[in-house]
Design a protein around this motif. Structure first.
Motif, PDB file in Angstrom:
ATOM      1  N   LYS A  74     -11.171  -4.634  12.586  1.00 17.30           N
ATOM      2  CA  LYS A  74     -10.750  -3.231  12.545  1.00 17.30           C
ATOM      3  C   LYS A  74     -10.106  -2.873  11.198  1.00 17.30           C
ATOM      4  CE  LYS A  74     -10.262  -2.042  17.392  1.00 17.30           C
ATOM      5  NZ  LYS A  74     -11.118  -3.044  17.924  1.00 17.30           N
ATOM      6  N   ASN A  75     -10.373  -1.624  10.773  1.00 19.63           N
ATOM      7  CA  ASN A  75      -9.701  -1.052   9.616  1.00 19.63           C
ATOM      8  C   ASN A  75      -8.473  -0.305  10.124  1.00 19.63           C
ATOM      9  OD1 ASN A  75     -11.640  -1.884   7.637  1.00 19.63           O
ATOM     10  ND2 ASN A  75     -13.004  -0.321   8.447  1.00 19.63           N
ATOM     11  N   VAL A  76      -7.307  -0.754   9.679  1.00 15.15           N
ATOM     12  CA  VAL A  76      -6.030  -0.308  10.233  1.00 15.15           C
ATOM     13  C   VAL A  76      -5.210   0.377   9.152  1.00 15.15           C
ATOM     14  CG1 VAL A  76      -3.876  -1.131  11.285  1.00 15.15           C
ATOM     15  CG2 VAL A  76      -6.048  -2.230  11.871  1.00 15.15           C
ATOM     16  N   ILE A  77      -4.454   1.387   9.546  1.00 18.22           N
ATOM     17  CA  ILE A  77      -3.473   1.998   8.637  1.00 18.22           C
ATOM     18  C   ILE A  77      -2.092   1.871   9.267  1.00 18.22           C
ATOM     19  CG2 ILE A  77      -3.848   4.329   9.576  1.00 18.22           C
ATOM     20  CD1 ILE A  77      -3.259   5.358   6.675  1.00 18.22           C
ATOM     21  N   ASP A  78      -1.140   1.469   8.453  1.00 18.08           N
ATOM     22  CA  ASP A  78       0.268   1.355   8.848  1.00 18.08           C
ATOM     23  C   ASP A  78       0.991   2.540   8.206  1.00 18.08           C
ATOM     24  OD1 ASP A  78       2.895   0.658   9.377  1.00 18.08           O
ATOM     25  OD2 ASP A  78       2.799  -1.291   8.375  1.00 18.08           O
ATOM     26  N   VAL A  79       1.218   3.590   8.982  1.00 17.55           N
ATOM     27  CA  VAL A  79       1.785   4.837   8.468  1.00 17.55           C
ATOM     28  C   VAL A  79       3.313   4.729   8.458  1.00 17.55           C
ATOM     29  CG1 VAL A  79       1.949   7.328   8.822  1.00 17.55           C
ATOM     30  CG2 VAL A  79      -0.196   6.139   9.340  1.00 17.55           C
ATOM     31  N   GLY A  80       3.884   4.812   7.253  1.00 18.66           N
ATOM     32  CA  GLY A  80       5.321   4.610   7.096  1.00 18.66           C
ATOM     33  C   GLY A  80       5.630   3.131   7.078  1.00 18.66           C
ATOM     34  N   CYS A  81       4.926   2.402   6.227  1.00 21.80           N
ATOM     35  CA  CYS A  81       4.922   0.927   6.256  1.00 21.80           C
ATOM     36  C   CYS A  81       6.175   0.277   5.700  1.00 21.80           C
ATOM     37  CB  CYS A  81       3.718   0.409   5.493  1.00 21.80           C
ATOM     38  SG  CYS A  81       3.763   0.771   3.722  1.00 21.80           S
ATOM     39  N   GLY A  82       7.001   1.019   4.955  1.00 25.05           N
ATOM     40  CA  GLY A  82       8.144   0.370   4.315  1.00 25.05           C
ATOM     41  C   GLY A  82       7.654  -0.710   3.368  1.00 25.05           C
ATOM     42  N   SER A  83       8.110  -1.936   3.563  1.00 29.46           N
ATOM     43  CA  SER A  83       7.705  -3.050   2.698  1.00 29.46           C
ATOM     44  C   SER A  83       6.502  -3.802   3.246  1.00 29.46           C
ATOM     45  CB  SER A  83       8.864  -4.031   2.535  1.00 29.46           C
ATOM     46  OG  SER A  83       9.171  -4.610   3.789  1.00 29.46           O
ATOM     47  N   GLY A  84       5.918  -3.302   4.315  1.00 30.46           N
ATOM     48  CA  GLY A  84       4.713  -3.943   4.849  1.00 30.46           C
ATOM     49  C   GLY A  84       4.971  -5.015   5.871  1.00 30.46           C
ATOM     50  N   ARG A  85       6.135  -5.000   6.471  1.00 37.50           N
ATOM     51  CA  ARG A  85       6.478  -5.987   7.494  1.00 37.50           C
ATOM     52  C   ARG A  85       5.412  -6.023   8.591  1.00 37.50           C
ATOM     53  NH1 ARG A  85      11.802  -4.767  11.144  1.00 37.50           N
ATOM     54  NH2 ARG A  85      11.182  -5.900  12.978  1.00 37.50           N
ATOM     55  N   TYR A  86       5.057  -4.841   9.106  1.00 36.55           N
ATOM     56  CA  TYR A  86       4.044  -4.800  10.153  1.00 36.55           C
ATOM     57  C   TYR A  86       2.630  -4.841   9.577  1.00 36.55           C
ATOM     58  CZ  TYR A  86       7.742  -3.928  13.471  1.00 36.55           C
ATOM     59  OH  TYR A  86       8.874  -4.053  14.239  1.00 36.55           O
ATOM     60  N   SER A  87       2.459  -4.400   8.344  1.00 36.33           N
ATOM     61  CA  SER A  87       1.142  -4.513   7.705  1.00 36.33           C
ATOM     62  C   SER A  87       0.715  -5.975   7.675  1.00 36.33           C
ATOM     63  CB  SER A  87       1.187  -3.958   6.271  1.00 36.33           C
ATOM     64  OG  SER A  87       1.587  -2.617   6.248  1.00 36.33           O
ATOM     65  N   LEU A  88       1.634  -6.850   7.299  1.00 41.56           N
ATOM     66  CA  LEU A  88       1.336  -8.279   7.259  1.00 41.56           C
ATOM     67  C   LEU A  88       1.056  -8.814   8.665  1.00 41.56           C
ATOM     68  CD1 LEU A  88       1.054 -10.842   5.585  1.00 41.56           C
ATOM     69  CD2 LEU A  88       3.503 -11.203   5.856  1.00 41.56           C
ATOM     70  N   ALA A  89       1.847  -8.384   9.641  1.00 43.05           N
ATOM     71  CA  ALA A  89       1.627  -8.830  11.024  1.00 43.05           C
ATOM     72  C   ALA A  89       0.245  -8.401  11.509  1.00 43.05           C
ATOM     73  CB  ALA A  89       2.711  -8.260  11.938  1.00 43.05           C
ATOM     74  N   LEU A  90      -0.138  -7.147  11.240  1.00 41.89           N
ATOM     75  CA  LEU A  90      -1.449  -6.639  11.664  1.00 41.89           C
ATOM     76  C   LEU A  90      -2.574  -7.429  11.007  1.00 41.89           C
ATOM     77  CD1 LEU A  90      -0.475  -2.869  11.436  1.00 41.89           C
ATOM     78  CD2 LEU A  90      -0.969  -4.112  13.556  1.00 41.89           C
ATOM     79  N   SER A  91      -2.385  -7.778   9.743  1.00 40.47           N
ATOM     80  CA  SER A  91      -3.373  -8.600   9.032  1.00 40.47           C
ATOM     81  C   SER A  91      -3.494  -9.978   9.677  1.00 40.47           C
ATOM     82  CB  SER A  91      -2.957  -8.744   7.563  1.00 40.47           C
ATOM     83  OG  SER A  91      -3.719  -9.727   6.918  1.00 40.47           O
ATOM     84  N   LYS A  92      -2.362 -10.600   9.937  1.00 40.29           N
ATOM     85  CA  LYS A  92      -2.372 -11.952  10.526  1.00 40.29           C
ATOM     86  C   LYS A  92      -2.906 -11.948  11.956  1.00 40.29           C
ATOM     87  CE  LYS A  92       1.028 -14.282   7.706  1.00 40.29           C
ATOM     88  NZ  LYS A  92       2.097 -15.266   7.696  1.00 40.29           N
ATOM     89  N   MET A  93      -2.876 -10.777  12.606  1.00 46.87           N
ATOM     90  CA  MET A  93      -3.394 -10.674  13.962  1.00 46.87           C
ATOM     91  C   MET A  93      -4.894 -10.382  13.983  1.00 46.87           C
ATOM     92  SD  MET A  93      -0.177  -8.625  15.664  1.00 46.87           S
ATOM     93  CE  MET A  93      -0.703  -8.665  17.383  1.00 46.87           C
ATOM     94  N   GLY A  94      -5.530 -10.348  12.795  1.00 51.45           N
ATOM     95  CA  GLY A  94      -6.986 -10.280  12.750  1.00 51.45           C
ATOM     96  C   GLY A  94      -7.614  -9.035  12.174  1.00 51.45           C
ATOM     97  N   ALA A  95      -6.820  -8.056  11.713  1.00 49.32           N
ATOM     98  CA  ALA A  95      -7.409  -6.836  11.164  1.00 49.32           C
ATOM     99  C   ALA A  95      -8.303  -7.163   9.970  1.00 49.32           C
ATOM    100  CB  ALA A  95      -6.316  -5.863  10.743  1.00 49.32           C
ATOM    101  N   LYS A  96      -9.408  -6.443   9.874  1.00 52.90           N
ATOM    102  CA  LYS A  96     -10.320  -6.605   8.728  1.00 52.90           C
ATOM    103  C   LYS A  96      -9.632  -6.141   7.454  1.00 52.90           C
ATOM    104  CE  LYS A  96     -14.707  -4.832   6.982  1.00 52.90           C
ATOM    105  NZ  LYS A  96     -15.824  -3.903   7.285  1.00 52.90           N
ATOM    106  N   SER A  97      -8.992  -4.969   7.534  1.00 54.20           N
ATOM    107  CA  SER A  97      -8.228  -4.447   6.393  1.00 54.20           C
ATOM    108  C   SER A  97      -7.043  -3.670   6.918  1.00 54.20           C
ATOM    109  CB  SER A  97      -9.103  -3.545   5.516  1.00 54.20           C
ATOM    110  OG  SER A  97      -9.410  -2.352   6.205  1.00 54.20           O
ATOM    111  N   VAL A  98      -5.964  -3.690   6.137  1.00 53.75           N
ATOM    112  CA  VAL A  98      -4.758  -2.940   6.481  1.00 53.75           C
ATOM    113  C   VAL A  98      -4.326  -2.162   5.243  1.00 53.75           C
ATOM    114  CG1 VAL A  98      -2.360  -3.045   7.266  1.00 53.75           C
ATOM    115  CG2 VAL A  98      -4.014  -4.724   8.117  1.00 53.75           C
ATOM    116  N   LEU A  99      -4.157  -0.866   5.430  1.00 54.22           N
ATOM    117  CA  LEU A  99      -3.622  -0.026   4.376  1.00 54.22           C
ATOM    118  C   LEU A  99      -2.229   0.409   4.801  1.00 54.22           C
ATOM    119  CD1 LEU A  99      -3.746   1.669   1.783  1.00 54.22           C
ATOM    120  CD2 LEU A  99      -4.894   3.465   3.128  1.00 54.22           C
ATOM    121  N   GLY A 100      -1.227   0.022   4.025  1.00 49.97           N
ATOM    122  CA  GLY A 100       0.143   0.441   4.288  1.00 49.97           C
ATOM    123  C   GLY A 100       0.470   1.639   3.421  1.00 49.97           C
ATOM    124  N   VAL A 101       0.935   2.729   4.041  1.00 57.58           N
ATOM    125  CA  VAL A 101       1.285   3.930   3.280  1.00 57.58           C
ATOM    126  C   VAL A 101       2.728   4.328   3.584  1.00 57.58           C
ATOM    127  CG1 VAL A 101      -1.096   4.756   3.171  1.00 57.58           C
ATOM    128  CG2 VAL A 101       0.361   5.526   5.039  1.00 57.58           C
TER     129      VAL A 101
END
Length: 198
Positions: A74-101
């Motif tokens: 899945k292509n995922v967006i982390d809206v209001g990502c801060g430093s990417g704490r959850y962006s990294l978690a989403l990536s490690k949980m299998g996302a194809k791509s994560v965009l943190g904004v």
């Protein structure tokens, strides 16, 4: 009148200076990013990221759309990502791509350094106004927005933006602060107390 008084004494609230010019929403957004930006460095460590994955798995386990393979491909967006704490978690949980904004540049810079240090290639970060997301309709397979929209100047606009960019029939994770109950009452009281401590 209270705002004028506080501005006239150049008061510091907590450990950061607060811009009380409420007529400047862009300045308010930048200041919010600065306030939260001071936390990002200490939140960016391996234990915090493991805890983030555990938090998401615990929260999602009872939703019909979730299983352990949910994010794969899945292509995922982390809206209001801060430093990417959850962006990294989403990536490690299998996302194809994560965009943190996020509007705050401080957190984004911490996130960029982290993914560079860890050599992670499927996460990217972008500074954007989450009330005016520069993405086409139906752009993402999963929209993640955790504890963010209540900090904006227009909750309804933020909601319409995350719905607009999410693919039809795809889930959105939206977490907002609640009101009522002893937990939130205690937090509000603690906030008032903590503001008096330098």
């Amino acid at each position: 009148n209270l705002i004028k008084l506080l501005e006239s004494v150049q008061m510091n609230i907590g450990s950061y200076k607060v811009n009380l010019n409420l007529n400047e929403p862009n300045e308010t957004k930048l200041d919010t990013g600065k306030v939260y930006g001071s936390f990002w460095q200490e939140l960016n460590n391996e234990e915090m990221h493991k805890g983030s994955i555990k938090y998401l798995e615990e929260r999602w386990k009872n939703f019909e759309w979730y299983d352990s393979n949910f994010l794969i491909g899945k292509n995922v967006i982390d809206v209001g990502c801060g430093s990417g704490r959850y962006s990294l978690a989403l990536s490690k949980m299998g996302a194809k791509s994560v965009l943190g904004v996020d509007y705050g540049l401080d957190g984004i810079e911490v996130g960029k350094k982290l993914i560079k240090d860890l050599n992670i290639e499927n996460i990217s970060f972008q500074q954007v106004d989450i009330l005016n997301l520069p993405f086409s309709e139906n752009s993402f397979d999963f929209v993640f927005c955790n504890g963010v929209l209540h900090h904006t100047t227009n909750l309804e606009k933020g909601l319409s933006e995350i719905i607009r960019i999410c693919k039809k029939d795809s889930p959105i994770w939206l977490y907002l602060y609640a009101s009522g109950g002893i937990y939130w009452y205690s937090r509000k009281v603690m906030n008032k107390l903590m503001k008096k401590i330098p």
